[in-house]
Enzyme design. Structure first.
Site, PDB file in Angstrom:
ATOM      1  CG  HIS A  16       1.082   5.262   3.897  1.00  0.00           C
ATOM      2  ND1 HIS A  16       0.205   5.220   4.951  1.00  0.00           N
ATOM      3  CD2 HIS A  16       1.787   4.105   3.967  1.00  0.00           C
ATOM      4  CE1 HIS A  16       0.374   4.097   5.642  1.00  0.00           C
ATOM      5  NE2 HIS A  16       1.338   3.405   5.060  1.00  0.00           N
ATOM      6  CG  HIS A  41      -0.312  -0.216   2.514  1.00  0.00           C
ATOM      7  ND1 HIS A  41       0.071  -1.457   2.946  1.00  0.00           N
ATOM      8  CD2 HIS A  41       0.044   0.651   3.497  1.00  0.00           C
ATOM      9  CE1 HIS A  41       0.618  -1.356   4.138  1.00  0.00           C
ATOM     10  NE2 HIS A  41       0.625  -0.079   4.495  1.00  0.00           N
TER      11      HIS A  41
HETATM   12  P1  5GP Z   1       1.568   0.349   7.375  1.00  0.00           P
HETATM   13  O1  5GP Z   1       2.168   0.608   8.717  1.00  0.00           O
HETATM   14  O2  5GP Z   1       1.330  -1.135   7.139  1.00  0.00           O
HETATM   15  O3  5GP Z   1       2.311   0.999   6.248  1.00  0.00           O
HETATM   16  O4  5GP Z   1       0.184   1.071   7.391  1.00  0.00           O
HETATM   17  C1  5GP Z   1      -1.037   0.445   7.487  1.00  0.00           C
HETATM   18  C2  5GP Z   1      -2.080   1.527   7.467  1.00  0.00           C
HETATM   19  O5  5GP Z   1      -3.357   0.915   7.298  1.00  0.00           O
HETATM   20  C3  5GP Z   1      -2.139   2.343   8.761  1.00  0.00           C
HETATM   21  O6  5GP Z   1      -1.942   3.716   8.458  1.00  0.00           O
HETATM   22  C4  5GP Z   1      -3.521   2.045   9.315  1.00  0.00           C
HETATM   23  O7  5GP Z   1      -4.116   3.184   9.903  1.00  0.00           O
HETATM   24  C5  5GP Z   1      -4.294   1.583   8.097  1.00  0.00           C
HETATM   25  N1  5GP Z   1      -5.330   0.604   8.386  1.00  0.00           N
HETATM   26  C6  5GP Z   1      -5.194  -0.513   9.156  1.00  0.00           C
HETATM   27  N2  5GP Z   1      -6.353  -1.201   9.167  1.00  0.00           N
HETATM   28  C7  5GP Z   1      -7.218  -0.497   8.378  1.00  0.00           C
HETATM   29  C8  5GP Z   1      -8.587  -0.724   8.012  1.00  0.00           C
HETATM   30  O8  5GP Z   1      -9.247  -1.698   8.406  1.00  0.00           O
HETATM   31  N3  5GP Z   1      -9.151   0.183   7.184  1.00  0.00           N
HETATM   32  C9  5GP Z   1      -8.468   1.268   6.722  1.00  0.00           C
HETATM   33  N4  5GP Z   1      -9.130   2.101   5.917  1.00  0.00           N
HETATM   34  N5  5GP Z   1      -7.183   1.508   7.053  1.00  0.00           N
HETATM   35  C10 5GP Z   1      -6.567   0.634   7.880  1.00  0.00           C
END
Ligand code: 5GP
Ligand code: ZN
Length: 143
Positions: free
Chosen positions: A102, A100
């Site tokens: 950001h 993903h």
């Molecule tokens: P990472 O640390 O893996 O780069 O970021 C994961 C992101 O996914 C975090 O910013 C978190 O807030 C977001 N996130 C986690 N679970 C969910 C969810 O169920 N729905 C949405 N829309 N975002 C999520």
């Protein structure tokens, strides 16, 4: 679709999300725990853990969407700028093991930091070490 992957569940419609853009290949939706208004995630619909795992067409679809969306997200929340990035792997802070990107809108004086703030202490590398690292990366590409 991977079992126990929250983003696969969003793609499948099993978990609700605030979708802002969708194609056959990608989905963009608001982060549930936003770092700023408009914080958006762009994902391939297919489950891949690392950015380097993406087939070329999918990586193009993801990065094209990121390029297309970034100024539009900024405009929608009246932001001054944005940080765009991926946490690729656990040691880099990746919590959801589904690629993903950001898009984090930024505002003058918001108290945040540039992307340079994500790493640890800066290494002190000599010219020879930098030459060696550049050569090693090129060798990985050629290998
Ligand atoms: P990472 O640390 O893996 O780069 O970021 C994961 C992101 O996914 C975090 O910013 C978190 O807030 C977001 N996130 C986690 N679970 C969910 C969810 O169920 N729905 C949405 N829309 N975002 C999520
Ligand atoms: Zn997944």
């Amino acid at each position: 679709m991977a079992d126990d992957c929250i983003f696969c569940a969003i793609v499948a419609g099993d978990i609700p999300a605030r979708t802002v853009h969708e194609t056959d290949d990608i989905l963009a939706f608001l982060d549930a725990n936003p770092l700023a208004p408009g914080h958006t995630l762009v994902i391939p619909k297919a489950h891949h853990r690392h950015v380097g795992d993406l087939p070329a067409d999918l990586s193009s679809a993801v990065f094209d969407a990121v390029a297309d969306l970034t100024p539009r997200v900024q405009a929608a929340v009246d932001a001054d700028a944005a940080n765009v990035g991926l946490n690729d792997g656990e040691a880099a802070g990746q919590e959801v093991p589904h690629v993903h990107a950001h898009i984090v809108p930024r505002f003058e004086g918001d108290g945040g930091a540039p992307i340079h703030a994500v790493a640890g202490e800066r290494p002190d590398l000599s010219d020879a070490e930098l030459d060696g690292i550049a050569a090693d990366i090129t060798a990985e590409l050629d290998g």
